[in-house]
Design an enzyme around this catalytic site. Structure first.
Site, short mmCIF file in Angstrom:
data_model
loop_
_atom_site.label_atom_id
_atom_site.label_comp_id
_atom_site.label_asym_id
_atom_site.label_seq_id
_atom_site.Cartn_x
_atom_site.Cartn_y
_atom_site.Cartn_z
N SER A 69 -4.60 5.31 2.84
CA SER A 69 -4.74 4.77 1.44
C SER A 69 -6.05 5.77 0.83
O SER A 69 -6.06 5.86 -0.42
CB SER A 69 -5.17 3.56 0.84
OG SER A 69 -3.94 2.88 1.14
N LYS A 77 -5.00 8.03 -1.80
CA LYS A 77 -4.95 7.71 -3.08
C LYS A 77 -6.00 8.28 -3.82
O LYS A 77 -5.81 8.57 -5.28
CB LYS A 77 -4.80 6.07 -3.20
CG LYS A 77 -3.59 5.67 -2.52
CD LYS A 77 -3.84 3.88 -2.47
CE LYS A 77 -2.72 3.29 -1.82
NZ LYS A 77 -2.83 1.94 -1.41
N TYR A 130 4.72 9.29 -1.91
CA TYR A 130 3.88 8.30 -1.52
C TYR A 130 3.81 8.12 0.10
O TYR A 130 2.69 8.14 0.85
CB TYR A 130 4.18 6.86 -1.94
CG TYR A 130 3.26 5.98 -1.73
CD1 TYR A 130 1.93 5.83 -2.01
CD2 TYR A 130 3.65 4.97 -0.60
CE1 TYR A 130 1.03 4.76 -1.62
CE2 TYR A 130 2.90 4.11 -0.27
CZ TYR A 130 1.43 3.76 -0.80
OH TYR A 130 0.82 2.97 -0.37
N TYR A 186 -10.01 -2.81 -2.29
CA TYR A 186 -8.88 -3.80 -2.57
C TYR A 186 -10.01 -5.27 -2.77
O TYR A 186 -10.67 -5.17 -3.51
CB TYR A 186 -7.80 -3.87 -1.38
CG TYR A 186 -7.40 -2.90 -0.92
CD1 TYR A 186 -6.71 -1.81 -1.68
CD2 TYR A 186 -7.70 -2.24 0.34
CE1 TYR A 186 -6.40 -0.70 -1.51
CE2 TYR A 186 -7.30 -1.12 0.90
CZ TYR A 186 -6.67 -0.38 0.01
OH TYR A 186 -6.09 0.81 0.48
N VAL A 222 -5.53 2.11 5.83
CA VAL A 222 -5.34 1.39 7.16
C VAL A 222 -5.22 2.10 8.32
O VAL A 222 -5.13 1.58 9.37
CB VAL A 222 -4.02 0.42 6.96
CG1 VAL A 222 -4.27 -0.81 5.98
CG2 VAL A 222 -2.89 1.28 6.53
#
Ligand code: GLN
Length: 314
Positions: A74, A77, A197, A250, A268
């Site tokens: 991530s 992102k 993705y 998050y 992760v």
């Protein structure tokens, strides 16, 4: 101390990073768990810890397993958001919000009541919406790899085995993409959007490369390698930092702001990128994660760095 043409002298961070690595590396893998829901990630040795930083003036320091490549997951992102802002600017905000979700990164619950509009670009649904915008612009994960290679000044590649492993088992991400499509919030076919993705998440980088590549975020959007074309405008770079602080980790974003006080983006794979605006970018990596999917030891390392240097935005 190194003297720079502007502002105060740049401290030499190498002794501090050595100290952090010496204190924390022996603990690597003792707390938390390596992500196992992506089979190819489950095999990573948890007993690893790396840290690296690069100042706005270009001074670098690194320690521990700082040269070992890992799956950035991530953290990617951040870079897909950057590319999307370069291409379509403000129009992106018609498809993704800017509020913390307070929910796990792969949660489906808010999407239904919020009609398929993801809360922010850093949860999975939001990053899939960004991927859809990139597909509409004719971009691929290979273009992201090229952008990162330019920013880091060295070739960055996609680990196709990790990408295939996640594509075969990423049922939640398939669900998220299809759910958003049902609300008319994804323009393209779901397959190419998820392909982008999954492949962006499978980019492999080490701590040194990540600290370099994210350098535009501590220099108001300016290219970290001194390239003439800015990566983002100053306003865009500040806004990406704001999103990292409020949404980058998050449902732990509040705790990160409280304990660390820096814009951060985690993945992760165990990597975390942190920004000290106008000063430096810092990257830490240790594969074992806490329950929210953030690197357990990486978070301790950032706490230690901030405690020792006083460098926090607050
Ligand atoms: N590829 C991972 C997923 O979609 C990324 C999640 C993360 O790093 N938080 O589940």
């Amino acid at each position: 101390m190194r003297t720079t043409p502007h502002g105060p002298p740049t401290p030499d961070f190498q002794p501090l990073l050595d100290e952090i690595a010496a204190a924390l590396r022996p603990q690597a893998g003792q707390q938390g768990k390596v992500a196992s829901y992506i089979p190819a990630l489950a095999r990573v040795n948890a007993a690893q810890f790396g840290i690296a930083l690069r100042t706005c003036e270009g001074a670098e320091a690194a320690a521990g397993d700082c040269d070992t490549p890992f799956s950035i997951q991530s953290v990617s992102k951040l870079f897909s958001l950057t590319m999307c802002l370069q291409l379509i600017g403000e129009a992106l905000w018609q498809r993704v919000g800017r509020e913390p979700s307070g929910n796990p990164f792969n949660s489906l619950v808010q999407l239904e009541s919020e009609h398929g509009l993801p809360r922010n670009p850093f949860i999975n649904a939001g990053a899939i919406a960004v991927a859809d915008r990139l597909v509409s612009q004719g971009r691929s994960a290979g273009d992201l790899a090229a952008m990162l290679s330019d920013l880091a000044g060295t070739a960055i590649e996609i680990d196709e085995e990790v990408a295939a492993s996640e594509a075969a088992t990423g049922f939640r991400n398939h669900a998220l993409a299809n759910f958003m499509k049902s609300f008319g919030k994804i323009d393209n076919d779901v397959a190419p959007v998820l392909e982008l993705y999954f492949r962006q998440c499978a980019l492999r980088m080490n701590c040194r490369q990540l600290a370099r590549a994210a350098g535009y975020l501590c220099r108001d959007g300016g290219h970290p390698g001194g390239g003439a074309t800015p990566v983002l405008t100053e306003r865009q770079a500040r806004r990406v930092n704001a999103l990292m602080l409020t949404c980058g980790t998050y449902d732990m974003a509040g705790e990160f702001a409280f304990l660390i006080g820096l814009p951060c983006k985690s993945g992760v794979g165990g990597g975390i990128v942190a920004v000290v605006p106008d000063r430096l970018t810092l990257s830490v990596w240790s594969p074992a994660l806490d329950a929210s999917g953030n690197s357990w030891l990486g978070m301790r390392a950032l706490e230690m760095f901030v405690a020792r240097t006083g460098l926090s935005v607050f």
